[in-house]
Design a protein around this motif. Structure first.
Motif, PDB file in Angstrom:
ATOM      1  N   SER A   1       3.496 -30.933 -41.908  1.00 55.03           N
ATOM      2  CA  SER A   1       4.902 -31.062 -41.515  1.00 55.03           C
ATOM      3  C   SER A   1       5.830 -30.461 -42.561  1.00 55.03           C
ATOM      4  O   SER A   1       6.828 -29.814 -42.224  1.00 55.03           O
ATOM      5  CB  SER A   1       5.253 -32.534 -41.276  1.00 55.03           C
ATOM      6  N   PHE A   2       5.524 -30.658 -43.841  1.00 57.04           N
ATOM      7  CA  PHE A   2       6.373 -30.126 -44.907  1.00 57.04           C
ATOM      8  C   PHE A   2       6.345 -28.599 -44.887  1.00 57.04           C
ATOM      9  O   PHE A   2       7.400 -27.947 -44.966  1.00 57.04           O
ATOM     10  CB  PHE A   2       5.906 -30.640 -46.270  1.00 57.04           C
ATOM     11  N   ILE A   3       5.153 -28.010 -44.785  1.00 58.71           N
ATOM     12  CA  ILE A   3       5.031 -26.553 -44.789  1.00 58.71           C
ATOM     13  C   ILE A   3       5.679 -25.952 -43.540  1.00 58.71           C
ATOM     14  O   ILE A   3       6.375 -24.930 -43.613  1.00 58.71           O
ATOM     15  CB  ILE A   3       3.550 -26.138 -44.892  1.00 58.71           C
ATOM     16  N   ALA A   4       5.469 -26.579 -42.376  1.00 55.78           N
ATOM     17  CA  ALA A   4       6.064 -26.079 -41.134  1.00 55.78           C
ATOM     18  C   ALA A   4       7.585 -26.090 -41.212  1.00 55.78           C
ATOM     19  O   ALA A   4       8.255 -25.118 -40.844  1.00 55.78           O
ATOM     20  CB  ALA A   4       5.581 -26.913 -39.948  1.00 55.78           C
ATOM     21  N   CYS A   5       8.137 -27.186 -41.701  1.00 55.16           N
ATOM     22  CA  CYS A   5       9.593 -27.299 -41.819  1.00 55.16           C
ATOM     23  C   CYS A   5      10.132 -26.296 -42.835  1.00 55.16           C
ATOM     24  O   CYS A   5      11.184 -25.681 -42.618  1.00 55.16           O
ATOM     25  CB  CYS A   5       9.972 -28.725 -42.220  1.00 55.16           C
ATOM     26  N   ALA A   6       9.416 -26.109 -43.946  1.00 53.90           N
ATOM     27  CA  ALA A   6       9.842 -25.145 -44.968  1.00 53.90           C
ATOM     28  C   ALA A   6       9.881 -23.730 -44.399  1.00 53.90           C
ATOM     29  O   ALA A   6      10.792 -22.946 -44.708  1.00 53.90           O
ATOM     30  CB  ALA A   6       8.898 -25.212 -46.163  1.00 53.90           C
ATOM     31  N   MET A   7       8.911 -23.391 -43.550  1.00 50.05           N
ATOM     32  CA  MET A   7       8.891 -22.057 -42.952  1.00 50.05           C
ATOM     33  C   MET A   7      10.070 -21.857 -42.001  1.00 50.05           C
ATOM     34  O   MET A   7      10.661 -20.772 -41.943  1.00 50.05           O
ATOM     35  CB  MET A   7       7.571 -21.834 -42.218  1.00 50.05           C
ATOM     36  N   PHE A   8      10.438 -22.890 -41.264  1.00 51.92           N
ATOM     37  CA  PHE A   8      11.598 -22.774 -40.380  1.00 51.92           C
ATOM     38  C   PHE A   8      12.898 -22.703 -41.176  1.00 51.92           C
ATOM     39  O   PHE A   8      13.856 -22.039 -40.748  1.00 51.92           O
ATOM     40  CB  PHE A   8      11.639 -23.933 -39.384  1.00 51.92           C
ATOM     41  N   ILE A   9      12.940 -23.371 -42.310  1.00 55.15           N
ATOM     42  CA  ILE A   9      14.116 -23.266 -43.179  1.00 55.15           C
ATOM     43  C   ILE A   9      14.261 -21.828 -43.664  1.00 55.15           C
ATOM     44  O   ILE A   9      15.364 -21.268 -43.684  1.00 55.15           O
ATOM     45  CB  ILE A   9      14.010 -24.246 -44.367  1.00 55.15           C
ATOM     46  N   LEU A  10      13.152 -21.217 -44.060  1.00 55.66           N
ATOM     47  CA  LEU A  10      13.182 -19.821 -44.495  1.00 55.66           C
ATOM     48  C   LEU A  10      13.687 -18.910 -43.377  1.00 55.66           C
ATOM     49  O   LEU A  10      14.579 -18.066 -43.594  1.00 55.66           O
ATOM     50  CB  LEU A  10      11.785 -19.388 -44.943  1.00 55.66           C
ATOM     51  N   SER A  11      13.130 -19.061 -42.177  1.00 56.89           N
ATOM     52  CA  SER A  11      13.538 -18.216 -41.056  1.00 56.89           C
ATOM     53  C   SER A  11      15.013 -18.419 -40.703  1.00 56.89           C
ATOM     54  O   SER A  11      15.733 -17.450 -40.414  1.00 56.89           O
ATOM     55  CB  SER A  11      12.669 -18.514 -39.829  1.00 56.89           C
ATOM     56  N   THR A  12      15.463 -19.665 -40.737  1.00 54.32           N
ATOM     57  CA  THR A  12      16.860 -19.959 -40.402  1.00 54.32           C
ATOM     58  C   THR A  12      17.810 -19.422 -41.459  1.00 54.32           C
ATOM     59  O   THR A  12      18.877 -18.880 -41.142  1.00 54.32           O
ATOM     60  CB  THR A  12      17.056 -21.478 -40.241  1.00 54.32           C
TER      61      THR A  12
ATOM     62  N   VAL B   1      17.024 -29.120 -43.318  1.00 58.95           N
ATOM     63  CA  VAL B   1      17.037 -29.600 -44.708  1.00 58.95           C
ATOM     64  C   VAL B   1      16.924 -31.118 -44.738  1.00 58.95           C
ATOM     65  O   VAL B   1      16.160 -31.693 -45.541  1.00 58.95           O
ATOM     66  CB  VAL B   1      18.317 -29.129 -45.429  1.00 58.95           C
ATOM     67  N   LEU B   2      17.676 -31.790 -43.869  1.00 57.93           N
ATOM     68  CA  LEU B   2      17.584 -33.256 -43.793  1.00 57.93           C
ATOM     69  C   LEU B   2      16.193 -33.684 -43.338  1.00 57.93           C
ATOM     70  O   LEU B   2      15.641 -34.675 -43.839  1.00 57.93           O
ATOM     71  CB  LEU B   2      18.646 -33.796 -42.831  1.00 57.93           C
ATOM     72  N   GLU B   3      15.625 -32.931 -42.411  1.00 56.02           N
ATOM     73  CA  GLU B   3      14.296 -33.277 -41.899  1.00 56.02           C
ATOM     74  C   GLU B   3      13.228 -33.110 -42.973  1.00 56.02           C
ATOM     75  O   GLU B   3      12.332 -33.955 -43.094  1.00 56.02           O
ATOM     76  CB  GLU B   3      13.960 -32.421 -40.678  1.00 56.02           C
ATOM     77  N   ILE B   4      13.308 -32.053 -43.788  1.00 56.61           N
ATOM     78  CA  ILE B   4      12.279 -31.848 -44.800  1.00 56.61           C
ATOM     79  C   ILE B   4      12.388 -32.895 -45.907  1.00 56.61           C
ATOM     80  O   ILE B   4      11.375 -33.299 -46.495  1.00 56.61           O
ATOM     81  CB  ILE B   4      12.352 -30.413 -45.385  1.00 56.61           C
ATOM     82  N   LEU B   5      13.598 -33.362 -46.183  1.00 58.04           N
ATOM     83  CA  LEU B   5      13.767 -34.447 -47.154  1.00 58.04           C
ATOM     84  C   LEU B   5      13.156 -35.740 -46.615  1.00 58.04           C
ATOM     85  O   LEU B   5      12.524 -36.501 -47.359  1.00 58.04           O
ATOM     86  CB  LEU B   5      15.253 -34.649 -47.467  1.00 58.04           C
ATOM     87  N   PHE B   6      13.346 -35.968 -45.320  1.00 60.45           N
ATOM     88  CA  PHE B   6      12.756 -37.143 -44.683  1.00 60.45           C
ATOM     89  C   PHE B   6      11.235 -37.043 -44.688  1.00 60.45           C
ATOM     90  O   PHE B   6      10.530 -38.024 -44.954  1.00 60.45           O
ATOM     91  CB  PHE B   6      13.286 -37.254 -43.247  1.00 60.45           C
ATOM     92  N   ILE B   7      10.722 -35.858 -44.397  1.00 57.59           N
ATOM     93  CA  ILE B   7       9.262 -35.632 -44.414  1.00 57.59           C
ATOM     94  C   ILE B   7       8.705 -35.884 -45.803  1.00 57.59           C
ATOM     95  O   ILE B   7       7.664 -36.549 -45.957  1.00 57.59           O
ATOM     96  CB  ILE B   7       8.951 -34.186 -43.960  1.00 57.59           C
ATOM     97  N   TYR B   8       9.364 -35.359 -46.813  1.00 58.33           N
ATOM     98  CA  TYR B   8       8.912 -35.512 -48.196  1.00 58.33           C
ATOM     99  C   TYR B   8       8.838 -36.986 -48.597  1.00 58.33           C
ATOM    100  O   TYR B   8       7.914 -37.417 -49.300  1.00 58.33           O
ATOM    101  CB  TYR B   8       9.868 -34.762 -49.127  1.00 58.33           C
ATOM    102  N   LYS B   9       9.781 -37.750 -48.117  1.00 50.83           N
ATOM    103  CA  LYS B   9       9.801 -39.184 -48.423  1.00 50.83           C
ATOM    104  C   LYS B   9       8.701 -39.915 -47.656  1.00 50.83           C
ATOM    105  O   LYS B   9       8.022 -40.800 -48.210  1.00 50.83           O
ATOM    106  CB  LYS B   9      11.171 -39.768 -48.059  1.00 50.83           C
ATOM    107  N   CYS B  10       8.501 -39.534 -46.390  1.00 55.01           N
ATOM    108  CA  CYS B  10       7.549 -40.256 -45.535  1.00 55.01           C
ATOM    109  C   CYS B  10       6.089 -39.942 -45.854  1.00 55.01           C
ATOM    110  O   CYS B  10       5.222 -40.792 -45.650  1.00 55.01           O
ATOM    111  CB  CYS B  10       7.815 -39.933 -44.056  1.00 55.01           C
ATOM    112  N   ASN B  11       5.811 -38.730 -46.328  1.00 54.25           N
ATOM    113  CA  ASN B  11       4.413 -38.360 -46.530  1.00 54.25           C
ATOM    114  C   ASN B  11       3.929 -38.588 -47.966  1.00 54.25           C
ATOM    115  O   ASN B  11       2.925 -38.000 -48.389  1.00 54.25           O
ATOM    116  CB  ASN B  11       4.163 -36.906 -46.108  1.00 54.25           C
ATOM    117  N   GLY B  12       4.672 -39.428 -48.696  1.00 50.27           N
ATOM    118  CA  GLY B  12       4.249 -39.749 -50.060  1.00 50.27           C
ATOM    119  C   GLY B  12       4.534 -38.633 -51.044  1.00 50.27           C
ATOM    120  O   GLY B  12       3.825 -38.475 -52.039  1.00 50.27           O
ATOM    121  N   LYS B  13       5.579 -37.851 -50.784  1.00 48.18           N
ATOM    122  CA  LYS B  13       6.009 -36.754 -51.662  1.00 48.18           C
ATOM    123  C   LYS B  13       4.903 -35.719 -51.861  1.00 48.18           C
ATOM    124  O   LYS B  13       4.682 -35.211 -52.959  1.00 48.18           O
ATOM    125  CB  LYS B  13       6.496 -37.311 -53.007  1.00 48.18           C
TER     126      LYS B  13
END
Length: 425
Positions: free
Chosen positions: A28-39, A10-22
């Protein structure tokens, strides 16, 4: 440890969202979101899995996702000063009669595919001729191979499916709701029913979502205004897929053997257990360099006469919980096995770099049907990253054929604007 993994993600996806211009349409955002779902599902199913993840697995997932972001960031730095084309759309006119002809073609090819699978099932145990469970016999036999007609027909039908998705949403942005494009889309149903697995459906949904999301972002000139709508649509598609996943599972009787919840948990989250067990126990050395991720490339070379040994393409099973088993791994396992830990991280970096490079070209105006479909194909392994590695299904001969079909469709229906007889717009 699973709770720690969820917090880290969750912290990583927030960081990604900030770094990639929202931007939510990013690898990276989609990959992290998929791992959040699986977790998240893994945590909900703790009584089912009865398994605790190790710290090494948490670190691996975090680092590999960060490498995708790093590749994305470097690619964006190279394209920092590009000029976006804007949100102009060109209306695509296709006659209703052509849509009907395309639907007949797609449906006819689907029936041929369905009948071929049915006839094969009769030779491998489906002696009663049951249409409903024929896929179970085909799947269990592991011997079925599509004929050339069926293979090419399925690819062509899939390309027509994407074209109709593109046309509908492109024209929707022009203020036109052309429902006739859904005729060929619905006609694709026999292809879904004939397939002996559910990966085909997930691939189609993944690529279709990217096509839709890119057109939605183009409408706002890639600003963040419709991020919430995109996330909502993505969540809705996941729910629809899970419903279809369960229903299609009755064909192979996997939905009969397991409860609904157990069935979904296994498909969505067992891959985390698989990755953890792989990092803990390991696996025997490959016979070929890039044996798993480059399996499609090796098949091409074999077709060209290169003498390359054929290796077992089925993943080993592992056990968890109350004697449950699975052979589903995250994509990271294949990359680590093929290229070592550091090589796997480099592979994730390259995915982030090249997908973002293609995405930036689309933003600069190369946003026609062909280019957006290529982008969708590139995003497909990212959409599946927390469940399994599908790299080999992208880097293969079928993709080359698909690109040819996509280019031909674009040429005749977008550039040449083919029609039947004289007609008015």
């Amino acid at each position: 440890m699973s709770y720690i993994l969820l917090i880290v993600l969750v912290l990583e996806i927030l960081f990604i969202y900030k770094c990639n211009g929202k931007n939510v349409v990013s690898p990276s955002f989609i990959a992290c979101a998929m791992f959040i779902l699986s977790t998240f599902v893994f945590i909900l199913g703790k009584d089912y899995f009865e398994y605790s993840l190790n710290l090494e697995t948490v670190i691996t997932i975090f680092l590999f996702l960060f490498c995708i972001l790093l590749g994305e960031y470097v690619s964006n730095c190279h394209n920092a000063n590009y000029n976006k084309k804007g949100n102009s759309f060109e209306y695509i006119y296709i006659q209703k009669s052509i849509c009907i002809l395309l639907a007949i073609l797609v449906f006819g090819l689907g029936i041929i595919y369905f009948l071929e699978v049915y006839k094969f099932s009769l030779t491998v145990g489906n002696f009663g001729g049951n249409f409903a469970t024929m896929a179970m016999y085909v799947r269990n036999s592991k011997m079925y191979s599509k004929s050339t007609l069926v293979s090419q027909g399925t690819l062509l039908s899939e390309c027509i499916f994407y074209f109709c998705i593109y046309c509908f949403f492109n024209n929707l942005n022009c203020g036109k709701k052309d429902l006739r494009f859904f005729i060929p889309i619905i006609a694709f149903f026999p292809h879904i029913m004939a397939a002996d697995n559910r990966t085909t459906l997930l691939k189609i949904l993944s690529i279709s979502c990217i096509i839709i999301f890119v057109l939605m972002k183009k409408r706002t000139n890639w600003r963040k205004q419709n991020n919430g709508k995109i996330i909502f649509i993505a969540a809705l598609v996941i729910v629809l897929f899970l419903c279809a996943f369960r229903l299609l599972g009755y064909r192979t009787e996997t939905s009969i053997r397991n409860s609904l919840w157990n069935n979904l948990m296994e498909y969505i989250s067992a891959s985390l257990v698989g990755l953890d067990k792989y990092l803990t126990v390991g696996e025997k050395a490959n016979q070929l360099i890039g044996q798993w991720t480059l399996a499609g490339v090796y098949n091409i070379l074999r077709q060209w006469g290169v003498n390359i040994p054929v290796v077992d393409k089925f993943e080993a099973f592992f056990y968890y919980g109350n004697n449950f088993d699975s052979n589903i791994y995250t994509a990271f396992k294949a990359y680590i096995q093929d290229y070592t830990y550091l090589g796997g991280m480099l592979g994730m970096y390259l995915w982030g770099f090249f997908i973002t490079r293609k995405l930036n070209k689309v933003k600069r105006g190369k946003d026609g049907f062909f280019n957006i479909c290529i982008l969708g194909l590139m995003f497909y392994p990212i959409a599946m990253i927390s469940i399994e590695d599908v790299t080999a299904s992208v880097l293969c001969m079928q993709t080359i054929y698909m690109l040819i079909y996509l280019k031909v469709i674009e040429y005749f229906f977008v550039k040449r604007k083919i029609t039947i007889g004289k007609t008015k717009k």
